[in-house]
Enzyme design. Sequence first.
Site, short mmCIF file in Angstrom:
data_model
loop_
_atom_site.label_atom_id
_atom_site.label_comp_id
_atom_site.label_asym_id
_atom_site.label_seq_id
_atom_site.Cartn_x
_atom_site.Cartn_y
_atom_site.Cartn_z
N ASP A 124 -10.78 1.40 -4.33
CA ASP A 124 -10.61 2.84 -4.10
C ASP A 124 -11.41 3.72 -5.05
OD1 ASP A 124 -8.89 2.76 -1.89
OD2 ASP A 124 -7.13 2.42 -3.16
N ARG A 137 -17.58 -1.37 -1.88
CA ARG A 137 -17.06 -2.45 -1.03
C ARG A 137 -18.23 -3.27 -0.50
NH1 ARG A 137 -12.33 1.02 2.23
NH2 ARG A 137 -11.24 1.69 0.34
N GLU A 154 1.37 -0.28 -4.90
CA GLU A 154 0.35 0.70 -5.25
C GLU A 154 0.99 2.08 -5.35
OE1 GLU A 154 -3.63 2.88 -3.43
OE2 GLU A 154 -1.85 2.42 -2.25
N ASP A 191 0.82 -1.20 0.00
CA ASP A 191 0.00 0.00 0.00
C ASP A 191 0.87 1.27 0.00
OD1 ASP A 191 -2.77 1.09 0.38
OD2 ASP A 191 -1.88 1.90 2.20
#
Length: 512
Positions: free
Chosen positions: A313, A360, A245, A221
Amino acid sequence: MEAFRWVVFTAILALVASKTAEEWKSRIIYQLLTDRFSQKGDNPNTACSDLSGYCGGSFKGIEEQLDYIQGLGANAIWISPIVENTVNGYHGYWAKNIYKVNPEFGTEVELKSLITECHKRDIWVMFDVVANHMGRQSGCIDRSCPTEQLTNFTEFAPFDQQDQYHELCYIQESSNQSEIEQCRLGILPDLNQTESYVRQTLLDWISNLTREYNVDGLRIDTLCEVPKPFWREFQKSAGVFCLGEANYYDRPRYLASYQGEALEALLNFPMYWALRRSFNDKEHMTELLDSIDLQNEIFIDTTVLGLFVDNHDFQRFLNITPDVTLLRNALVFVFFSQGIPVVYYGTEQLFHGGADPDNRESLWPHFDNTTAMYQFIRQLADARKFSGVSFGDLNQNVVYVDNDTLVLTRGDNPSQLLIAVTNVGKSQGSVQKTVHNLTDTGSGAVFVNIWDNKDRVTVNDGVLTISLTNGQPKIFKLAETTPYKSSATAMFMHHLTAILSLCLAIFSKQFA
């Protein structure tokens, strides 16, 4: 001497067991949020209604649904960060104690059981990990939280001292690299990786984590928020494939600089934005070709980048454009262009949630392996796996492009696959395209539609004509011929060469 031999032997075993970037290029990754995928035992008959907190998904729930994942054609899973989180950290990105498994997801024993069962099925496991920041402090939800709370780190483990963090500031400018690396993402306490204790603790933690759980790879991340040299050390300590990422808007050259300087592989955010422009915004497909050409110029290796159309995201593809035909075209590009395909859970069930957390959703009660999109993705996975094409090689060639259609080939000459995608959408009707750049494919060669063997096109003097009906993509495979180089002998030599190359790489690393 005996001890030395044992060290060498175990080191070689570790190298053999570790999944390399080259090996990951053959994988199809299914990204899931542990809390939203499946509960242990019988899942509820209704979807989770409060997406801002925990919904009850678990490690055991994932294990019980491996048939569903395998049936989709995926042979790797990317799961949420496993560590204990602060309040409402259902996604895993708000670490509280990096040494404890999140009890909301299950136990260490259940996590290891999941990994064991995955490996029995040849499904590789990728952990999502965070080394940039810790979670929200208790009682804090935004910047209005009192400074004394925002700078109180006593609830975190092992980083509970103020000098282990950067000074309190917030990321405001996406072009200010110092700010990106030293200030907070949201209000999340920003770790100072230049501080010796923080740096060494994180390196030791990731080394122990990958070995304790026998994971096959990591998704890392917030790559841009930490200096690149730290990530090189982090990847070395991890000892496994790392997919980073690097995401700061649509800045291809900036993001490409993180391949090699930070990690060997990245999620391909520049191509994500290019696909949105091409298929959601219906910009000219010539611009998609421009993006492909730019990536071949600026990235070290495009074949190891993670390709995707949905993730956790951004609003889902179908939330932006509710045309399933366009989604099918975008997925064909993801599966057959240069890169590692990543499928975000729920895409196969036509989820269309908006911005976080609406993107999500809980997968229950939608474990339906008979839907058209589930079957379509399975067909793409099978076509990729059994095509005979080495997707880890730079064997992609765009042979046709106009305002609404792009055609590319994959494989050594003569090309084995011909892939056509279009952004005209389902209401356009049929379009016909004449492809002129197949001079390396012999005249008389026949390409067969993988979904309809009656749909055949023949190359004449380097030219063929294809029809795309109702905006649907097409994938053609070169028909088998006697002199074609994918004969049993050629395939045997290909695999033999790969095995010898792997052995050479192992001993070169060990004895260099």
